[in-house]
Design an enzyme around this catalytic site. Sequence first.
Site, PDB file in Angstrom:
ATOM      1  N   GLU A 126       0.681  -1.065  -0.130  1.00 54.08           N
ATOM      2  CA  GLU A 126       0.257  -0.174   0.126  1.00 54.08           C
ATOM      3  C   GLU A 126       0.920   1.320  -0.273  1.00 54.08           C
ATOM      4  OE1 GLU A 126      -2.747   0.483   3.166  1.00 54.08           O
ATOM      5  OE2 GLU A 126      -3.631   2.160   2.249  1.00 54.08           O
ATOM      6  N   MET A 268       0.353  -2.682   8.871  1.00 51.09           N
ATOM      7  CA  MET A 268      -0.135  -2.983   7.634  1.00 51.09           C
ATOM      8  C   MET A 268      -1.514  -4.376   7.712  1.00 51.09           C
ATOM      9  SD  MET A 268      -0.638  -2.325   4.312  1.00 51.09           S
ATOM     10  CE  MET A 268      -1.788  -2.753   3.647  1.00 51.09           C
ATOM     11  N   GLU A 269      -2.646  -4.210   7.396  1.00 48.80           N
ATOM     12  CA  GLU A 269      -3.423  -5.337   7.149  1.00 48.80           C
ATOM     13  C   GLU A 269      -3.329  -6.428   5.473  1.00 48.80           C
ATOM     14  OE1 GLU A 269      -4.131  -1.874   6.299  1.00 48.80           O
ATOM     15  OE2 GLU A 269      -5.664  -1.409   4.623  1.00 48.80           O
ATOM     16  N   ASN A 270      -2.427  -6.259   4.843  1.00 49.04           N
ATOM     17  CA  ASN A 270      -2.785  -7.374   3.666  1.00 49.04           C
ATOM     18  C   ASN A 270      -3.733  -9.304   5.104  1.00 49.04           C
ATOM     19  OD1 ASN A 270      -0.708  -5.834   3.229  1.00 49.04           O
ATOM     20  ND2 ASN A 270       1.060  -7.236   4.744  1.00 49.04           N
ATOM     21  N   GLU A 303      -5.753  -3.025  12.482  1.00 50.19           N
ATOM     22  CA  GLU A 303      -5.244  -4.091  10.800  1.00 50.19           C
ATOM     23  C   GLU A 303      -6.633  -4.962  10.992  1.00 50.19           C
ATOM     24  OE1 GLU A 303      -4.103  -2.120   9.430  1.00 50.19           O
ATOM     25  OE2 GLU A 303      -2.873  -0.884  10.954  1.00 50.19           O
ATOM     26  N   HIS A 306      -9.928  -3.857   9.154  1.00 50.90           N
ATOM     27  CA  HIS A 306      -9.485  -3.713   8.266  1.00 50.90           C
ATOM     28  C   HIS A 306     -10.136  -5.341   7.592  1.00 50.90           C
ATOM     29  CE1 HIS A 306      -8.460   0.100   6.962  1.00 50.90           C
ATOM     30  NE2 HIS A 306      -6.669   0.408   8.113  1.00 50.90           N
TER      31      HIS A 306
HETATM   32  N1  BES Z   1      -3.409   1.036   5.850  1.00 51.43           N
HETATM   33  C1  BES Z   1      -2.498   1.681   6.988  1.00 51.43           C
HETATM   34  C2  BES Z   1      -1.180   1.118   6.655  1.00 51.43           C
HETATM   35  C3  BES Z   1       0.037   2.029   5.709  1.00 51.43           C
HETATM   36  C4  BES Z   1       0.019   3.347   5.423  1.00 51.43           C
HETATM   37  C5  BES Z   1       0.689   1.410   4.726  1.00 51.43           C
HETATM   38  C6  BES Z   1       0.048   3.892   4.424  1.00 51.43           C
HETATM   39  C7  BES Z   1       0.983   2.140   3.659  1.00 51.43           C
HETATM   40  C8  BES Z   1       0.890   3.089   3.345  1.00 51.43           C
HETATM   41  C9  BES Z   1      -2.805   0.713   8.581  1.00 51.43           C
HETATM   42  O1  BES Z   1      -3.976  -0.089   8.690  1.00 51.43           O
HETATM   43  C10 BES Z   1      -2.903   1.755   9.659  1.00 51.43           C
HETATM   44  O2  BES Z   1      -4.104   2.698   9.412  1.00 51.43           O
HETATM   45  N2  BES Z   1      -2.171   2.156   9.933  1.00 51.43           N
HETATM   46  C11 BES Z   1      -1.760   2.667  10.955  1.00 51.43           C
HETATM   47  C12 BES Z   1      -1.772   2.719  12.578  1.00 51.43           C
HETATM   48  C13 BES Z   1      -3.761   2.923  13.078  1.00 51.43           C
HETATM   49  C14 BES Z   1      -3.732   2.209  13.796  1.00 51.43           C
HETATM   50  C15 BES Z   1      -4.493   4.304  12.798  1.00 51.43           C
HETATM   51  C16 BES Z   1      -0.090   3.191  11.015  1.00 51.43           C
HETATM   52  O3  BES Z   1       0.415   3.201  10.061  1.00 51.43           O
HETATM   53  O4  BES Z   1       0.083   4.107  11.432  1.00 51.43           O
HETATM   54 ZN    ZN Z   2      -5.437   1.053   8.451  1.00 51.19          ZN
END
Ligand code: BES
Ligand code: ZN
Length: 871
Positions: A126, A268-270, A303, A306
């Site tokens: 992502e 990351m929610e893979n 995650e 998601h």
């Molecule tokens: N999908 C995101 C991680 C992500 C963001 C991957 C941008 C690549 C680029 C994940 O679900 C997410 O939101 N992670 C947050 C933590 C969450 C608890 C808010 C993060 O990584 O900060």
């Molecule tokens: Zn997220």
Amino acid sequence: METNQETHQPKRIYLKDYQAPAFSINQVQLHFNLSESQTRVKAKIEFKKLTEAPLVLNGENLKLISVRLNEKILSTNEYSVSDKSLTLHQVPSEFWLETEVEINPEANKSCEGLYLSAGIFATQCEAESFRKITYFLDRPDVMTTYTVEIEADKIKYPYLLSNGDLISKKDLGNGRHTSTWKDPFKKPSYLFALVAGDMGVIEDSFTTKSGKKVKLEVFAPHGKQARCYHAMESLKKSMKWDEERFGLEYDLNQFMIVSIDDFNMGAMENKGLNIFNSRLVLADPQSATDRDFDLIEAVVGHEYFHNWSGNRVTCRNWFELSLKEGLTVFRDQEFTANLHSRSVERIKAVDALRGSQFAEDAGPNAHPVRPESCLSVDNFYTPTIYEKGSEVIRMMQTIVGRKGFRTGIDEYFKKHDGHAVTILDFADSISKPNNIDFTQFKLWYSQSGTPTVKVTESYDASKKEYTLTLVQSYPLTEKQPHKNPFHIPLLIGLLDSKGKDIKLNCKDLAFNSDQMPILHLKTNQQTFVFTEVAEKPVLSINRQFSAPIKLEWNASQAELLHLIKFDSDEFNRREAAYKMILEELKRLVQAARSGKPMQVRDTLVEALGFVISDKSIDPNFKALMLQLPDEEVLAQEEDVLDAEAFHKAYSEIYASLVKKYQSQLFDLYQKHLVIDNSADRALTSSLLTILVQGQAENATTLAYKQYTSAKNMTDKLAALRELCQTESLETQQALESFFNEWKSDAVVFNKWLQVQANSRSQKTFANVKRLSQTAPFSFDTPNNIYSLLSVFGDNYLAMSDSSGETYKWMCDQILRIDTKNPQVAARVCGCFNFVKKLPTNLKEKAQNEIRRVLASTSLSRNARELLEGNV
Ligand code: BES
Ligand code: ZN
């Protein structure tokens, strides 16, 4: 980089240019032959043409080996390759395409695509990095099923993991082995994942509500398994909660979490294979604080959630990112609120929103929850998309009530399962079954900026009428010079002189299906008349922070104290204290700036004295009531960011508390210090801050004693943080002992960097420079950069430097990081968001440095977009 030929500026991408894909993909089969520097990736993809157009596949940093169409090898004149794409001009309506590419994971320091972290192969796709692994239609609205075969050295990489369920394993006999994974659910490419390595693992299981037994695994470096149990427990709680609250069940036979040390984001929610930054997996009381434990639970939940909000139903394109992120933040906040104290969690969430999102919305990078354009989609991962996105969903729930909201959510997942949809599809799913018109409400998605609601009140004793007038305003910006009034749902209560809620009689008051009283502010100005009000009431408005707005309300000190003592809404009880302190900070800053004597008002000292001595307040809540607003919040209230005046104002408040309550504070501290409970630790930590920063007698000795006798990381780090605010021998001793204990621990070492970068001491800049050049600090480790550089960059006092050297140094580091890891560089740029508010001499110096960075033609669009608005 794609640039505009005339200006050499990178091209913007626009939401309005969205076009549906010209091809769909029926299925994809991937084969990885893993090697550190020469990994081979074969992709066999079954395409179907939807509209007449050439096939343009995304691909970056790939060495193309071969292309076959329906098994026939294509010669180089049958396709064209650029550094961004592979194009086939003539293709049949249905066909198989096979490509083979070579990539170099070892040389990849961006932590995107396929890379190596401490000897483990990991991926991060992502938003748009699957294209760094193979040629593909790398966009979220192309969903398909994946079969993945991984081949690697058997000794070095015993675990070979990918999405879905493991279907077969083979020993190839030559020292290599393979595993094959099949994910039966259609997914976009950004959810693809692969991990290969030699790791420790803990295993457990969860039986879903329909009786399916799911195998759960958490992978971490050997020897760190004992630190994985909290993440595992959090996972089981998440699975159970999603079934109970939203009826959502897990869909595969196994679920894996892998802890990785080098990771740009949190986690990351893979699909079926979540990859986590190790700081958000590994925890035991010796190495992690209570805050870390809470954060891990929330992120594991996030995650996991998601899996439905993001994976089963995903985003049509990246402008719709809040569809999955806003909704999933809302879900993880509700999860935390259900597991712990709802009001405490709400207060913490709002503090975070104000510190980061309100600041963003008031600054050069303000954008709507559904943005309309960008330079880099990586920059969409903002507090506005996440936190404000969650607030907008919470407002929907407040408007339709919990039951109606659940009906809408059920409708959303039923209707859109397996599809890539938009934020407006989500809003329709909530509004339609509830027969509510969201036309105006949806402006929250398209208009940026935090609205302000101005409150005026009057009371007519003869008529027993209380009249409330609400006026909304909203900041107009260059990008959005016209705006329309928002639909603002405000939960409300009125308190009598005994502190009890009075019965509300008002013809314009609405009740949602949960019987909560709401004022719906929909126009620029509205007046609400409450009748049968026996005495002048005290207003408690925007209870639970029902709308993400700023309230302009001239409450008297007496009214605020009344709310602190009696409000039945705990959020507003604390809000009253917060408002009182913030107003005092503003007064003190003005005094400091004009050289006038600084004197904290008695009303504040007395109000906080009430909080300190009230035995009925729970320690967690008391800790929050005694916490001063963040500097980021104060900065938003001020035209000039005068770090020294800020610092004096905070110190003055702490000192006034110590002066009046020293022995009480000390006794309370001692009393809670011996209780082994996170709520008590939260309180002792707030008290230690007051004692040290208010310069109580022997406070340094006290902090050092806490440091040396601490039985857990929470108490230890709280003490070390305060010690770093002083320049004592004890500070040096504590830092040295902490370093010796934790220097080889990739997670805990970051805490040692943070406390030093966060110090208000004059030596901080010199320390930070030195630390950045000393191992084990590494510019290849994102966590090290965030802990040292980002924390220092947010340290207003240490950063404000009339020589301009701090800004120069920071810009040099940004340039250096940007060549390796543009995502991390862009995040470090965030520390310049306040530049326009600096005093003139500092502002000029900082802006000159930013201009120097912008002048670099090789600067990534990530960093460019974030810095542009600051000059
Ligand atoms: N999908 C995101 C991680 C992500 C963001 C991957 C941008 C690549 C680029 C994940 O679900 C997410 O939101 N992670 C947050 C933590 C969450 C608890 C808010 C993060 O990584 O900060
Ligand atoms: Zn997220």
